[in-house]
Design an enzyme around this catalytic site. Structure first.
Site, PDB file in Angstrom:
ATOM      1  N   LYS A 125     -16.413   9.494 -34.532  1.00  0.00           N
ATOM      2  CA  LYS A 125     -16.601   8.048 -34.601  1.00  0.00           C
ATOM      3  C   LYS A 125     -15.787   7.419 -35.730  1.00  0.00           C
ATOM      4  O   LYS A 125     -15.711   6.188 -35.825  1.00  0.00           O
ATOM      5  CB  LYS A 125     -18.087   7.730 -34.744  1.00  0.00           C
ATOM      6  CG  LYS A 125     -18.913   8.155 -33.527  1.00  0.00           C
ATOM      7  CD  LYS A 125     -20.382   7.875 -33.725  1.00  0.00           C
ATOM      8  CE  LYS A 125     -21.209   8.328 -32.527  1.00  0.00           C
ATOM      9  NZ  LYS A 125     -21.222   9.796 -32.367  1.00  0.00           N
ATOM     10  N   LYS A 160     -26.026   3.581 -34.108  1.00  0.00           N
ATOM     11  CA  LYS A 160     -26.108   5.004 -33.781  1.00  0.00           C
ATOM     12  C   LYS A 160     -25.705   5.857 -34.985  1.00  0.00           C
ATOM     13  O   LYS A 160     -25.032   5.375 -35.905  1.00  0.00           O
ATOM     14  CB  LYS A 160     -25.234   5.335 -32.573  1.00  0.00           C
ATOM     15  CG  LYS A 160     -23.789   4.868 -32.654  1.00  0.00           C
ATOM     16  CD  LYS A 160     -23.080   5.051 -31.318  1.00  0.00           C
ATOM     17  CE  LYS A 160     -21.681   4.455 -31.344  1.00  0.00           C
ATOM     18  NZ  LYS A 160     -20.991   4.614 -30.041  1.00  0.00           N
ATOM     19  N   ARG A 210     -15.344   8.503 -19.199  1.00  0.00           N
ATOM     20  CA  ARG A 210     -14.883   9.686 -19.928  1.00  0.00           C
ATOM     21  C   ARG A 210     -13.524  10.090 -19.365  1.00  0.00           C
ATOM     22  O   ARG A 210     -13.380  10.358 -18.170  1.00  0.00           O
ATOM     23  CB  ARG A 210     -15.894  10.826 -19.779  1.00  0.00           C
ATOM     24  CG  ARG A 210     -15.395  12.221 -20.178  1.00  0.00           C
ATOM     25  CD  ARG A 210     -14.852  12.338 -21.591  1.00  0.00           C
ATOM     26  NE  ARG A 210     -15.777  11.945 -22.614  1.00  0.00           N
ATOM     27  CZ  ARG A 210     -16.642  12.769 -23.204  1.00  0.00           C
ATOM     28  NH1 ARG A 210     -16.711  14.040 -22.822  1.00  0.00           N
ATOM     29  NH2 ARG A 210     -17.425  12.319 -24.157  1.00  0.00           N
ATOM     30  N   ARG A 224     -19.247   6.973 -15.973  1.00  0.00           N
ATOM     31  CA  ARG A 224     -20.662   7.287 -16.125  1.00  0.00           C
ATOM     32  C   ARG A 224     -21.437   5.983 -16.246  1.00  0.00           C
ATOM     33  O   ARG A 224     -21.226   5.218 -17.188  1.00  0.00           O
ATOM     34  CB  ARG A 224     -20.876   8.177 -17.354  1.00  0.00           C
ATOM     35  CG  ARG A 224     -20.059   9.470 -17.314  1.00  0.00           C
ATOM     36  CD  ARG A 224     -20.021  10.162 -18.664  1.00  0.00           C
ATOM     37  NE  ARG A 224     -19.406   9.313 -19.673  1.00  0.00           N
ATOM     38  CZ  ARG A 224     -19.312   9.639 -20.962  1.00  0.00           C
ATOM     39  NH1 ARG A 224     -19.806  10.785 -21.384  1.00  0.00           N
ATOM     40  NH2 ARG A 224     -18.739   8.825 -21.820  1.00  0.00           N
ATOM     41  N   ARG A 232     -27.583   3.860 -22.633  1.00  0.00           N
ATOM     42  CA  ARG A 232     -26.770   5.066 -22.758  1.00  0.00           C
ATOM     43  C   ARG A 232     -26.340   5.556 -21.385  1.00  0.00           C
ATOM     44  O   ARG A 232     -27.134   5.558 -20.446  1.00  0.00           O
ATOM     45  CB  ARG A 232     -27.546   6.162 -23.490  1.00  0.00           C
ATOM     46  CG  ARG A 232     -27.988   5.791 -24.885  1.00  0.00           C
ATOM     47  CD  ARG A 232     -28.903   6.833 -25.485  1.00  0.00           C
ATOM     48  NE  ARG A 232     -30.121   6.994 -24.691  1.00  0.00           N
ATOM     49  CZ  ARG A 232     -31.035   7.933 -24.910  1.00  0.00           C
ATOM     50  NH1 ARG A 232     -30.856   8.805 -25.889  1.00  0.00           N
ATOM     51  NH2 ARG A 232     -32.116   8.005 -24.164  1.00  0.00           N
ATOM     52  N   ASP A 272     -14.020   8.178 -24.765  1.00  0.00           N
ATOM     53  CA  ASP A 272     -14.967   7.301 -24.080  1.00  0.00           C
ATOM     54  C   ASP A 272     -14.458   5.871 -24.154  1.00  0.00           C
ATOM     55  O   ASP A 272     -14.124   5.375 -25.242  1.00  0.00           O
ATOM     56  CB  ASP A 272     -16.349   7.399 -24.729  1.00  0.00           C
ATOM     57  CG  ASP A 272     -16.949   8.796 -24.608  1.00  0.00           C
ATOM     58  OD1 ASP A 272     -16.547   9.529 -23.691  1.00  0.00           O
ATOM     59  OD2 ASP A 272     -17.811   9.141 -25.430  1.00  0.00           O
ATOM     60  N   GLU A 280     -15.082   6.303 -28.690  1.00  0.00           N
ATOM     61  CA  GLU A 280     -15.138   7.603 -29.360  1.00  0.00           C
ATOM     62  C   GLU A 280     -13.967   8.465 -28.912  1.00  0.00           C
ATOM     63  O   GLU A 280     -13.481   8.340 -27.786  1.00  0.00           O
ATOM     64  CB  GLU A 280     -16.447   8.351 -29.048  1.00  0.00           C
ATOM     65  CG  GLU A 280     -17.681   7.770 -29.683  1.00  0.00           C
ATOM     66  CD  GLU A 280     -18.900   8.678 -29.510  1.00  0.00           C
ATOM     67  OE1 GLU A 280     -18.730   9.895 -29.332  1.00  0.00           O
ATOM     68  OE2 GLU A 280     -20.018   8.150 -29.546  1.00  0.00           O
ATOM     69  N   ASN A 282     -13.637  12.462 -28.708  1.00  0.00           N
ATOM     70  CA  ASN A 282     -14.423  13.692 -28.820  1.00  0.00           C
ATOM     71  C   ASN A 282     -13.500  14.903 -28.908  1.00  0.00           C
ATOM     72  O   ASN A 282     -12.820  15.248 -27.939  1.00  0.00           O
ATOM     73  CB  ASN A 282     -15.345  13.829 -27.609  1.00  0.00           C
ATOM     74  CG  ASN A 282     -16.330  12.677 -27.499  1.00  0.00           C
ATOM     75  OD1 ASN A 282     -17.346  12.653 -28.159  1.00  0.00           O
ATOM     76  ND2 ASN A 282     -15.986  11.687 -26.668  1.00  0.00           N
TER      77      ASN A 282
END
Length: 312
Positions: A125, A160, A210, A224, A232, A272, A280, A282
């Site tokens: 993040k 978060k 994603r 998603r 979420r 994301d 984000e 990842n």
């Protein structure tokens, strides 16, 4: 090519073979004739400069309830392996950071995927803040005054953990929500790190995409979509995955970050995207391979191993 591959991951017995990305990476490696070992971060040791793992030979199969066989523990010098996959799930805590320091001692002579020093320097993040014009309005802070001022400006916010994963501890606070102070108290009690606060993106109702990048290039995506009443979109909390392709904006985002990922040895990355914003990057243990494979009739684990082989 004959390779010895050590997979540093969470307990193999706990993986869901219908959705786990590490599992299909292991299946593909086995199909190529590689010798596989399994161990956890707790099995790592540093002895007189050597990185030792108490690992077990691993066989995998696509069979629910009987998907693996582990051999007896062998004490191996990871410098004698060809590839180490660092695939344990976050949290990105001192245990995780320590593992990157140890694995850095054998990389790149033994190829660690992803590059452990780059992983350590790219908290997911925070890493994304290096790139201009990609993030929604974002605040990283523990200061309640700053957080209140941010909400006053942006109204609808998401709060978060800075080093969390999987959608855990994510709060959607609307302008009239009276729980901001309570949420702040909870975060500061349980975490020493700042929290991350972002403007809520209503586009999340249409999905949180994603996108998988291999060596800096996008190779597939899924969208998603969160359940009704849920902010979420993570699939393990009820988000549903749908086939997807990249929009021009998403292609642009990949082009902005891709060269940096490649330069840093980030071979397997998941990003994301909500609406026009990257939220984000990842790099620790990205997921999504199996879902994209099913929708796009591809085999992304083979793409990843082709890339790894090319670097050896």
């Amino acid at each position: 090519m004959s390779l010895t591959v050590a997979i540093q991951m969470d307990p193999i017995e706990d993986v869901d073979i219908r959705g786990d990305s590490t599992f299909v990476l292991a299946l593909e490696a086995q199909a190529r004739g590689y010798d596989l070992y399994h161990y956890g971060p707790q099995d790592l040791s540093l002895l007189d400069g050597k990185v030792i793992a108490n690992a077990r030979p691993l066989k995998v199969r696509q069979q629910l309830g009987d998907h693996f066989t582990l051999g007896d523990v062998e004490r191996i010098n990871l410098a004698d392996t060809d590839v180490v996959l660092m695939r344990q799930d976050p949290p990105f805590d001192m245990s995780y950071i320590t593992a990157t320091h140890l694995l850095e001692k054998i990389h790149p002579q033994t190829l660690v995927v992803n590059d452990p020093a780059s992983v350590r320097n790219a908290p997911e993040k925070i890493f994304v803040t290096q790139f201009e014009g990609v993030l929604p309005p974002t605040l990283i802070s523990s200061d309640l005054r700053e957080i209140k001022a941010f909400r006053k400006e942006h109204k609808d916010i998401i709060v978060k953990p800075l080093y969390g994963n999987g959608g855990a501890g994510v709060f959607h606070l609307k302008p009239d929500d009276e729980n901001l102070t309570v949420v702040h108290e909870m975060f500061t009690e349980f975490y020493r790190e700042p929290m991350i606060v972002q403007r809520y993106l209503p586009e999340v109702r249409q999905g949180d995409k994603r996108i998988i990048l291999v060596d800096g290039k996008p190779v597939g995506a899924i969208n998603r979509v969160p359940e009704a009443g849920e902010s979420r979109s993570n699939m393990h909390v009820g988000g549903q995955a749908f086939a997807s392709t990249l929009t021009p904006r998403e292609q642009e985002l990949c082009e902005i970050i891709g060269p940096s990922l490649k330069e840093q040895g980030q071979i397997f990355v998941g990003i994301d995207v909500i609406g026009n914003y990257l939220t984000e990057i990842n790099v620790t243990s990205p997921t999504g391979l199996q879902e994209i494979n099913r929708y796009d009739d591809v085999k992304l684990e083979a793409t990843i191993w082709d890339c790894i082989e090319s670097k050896l």
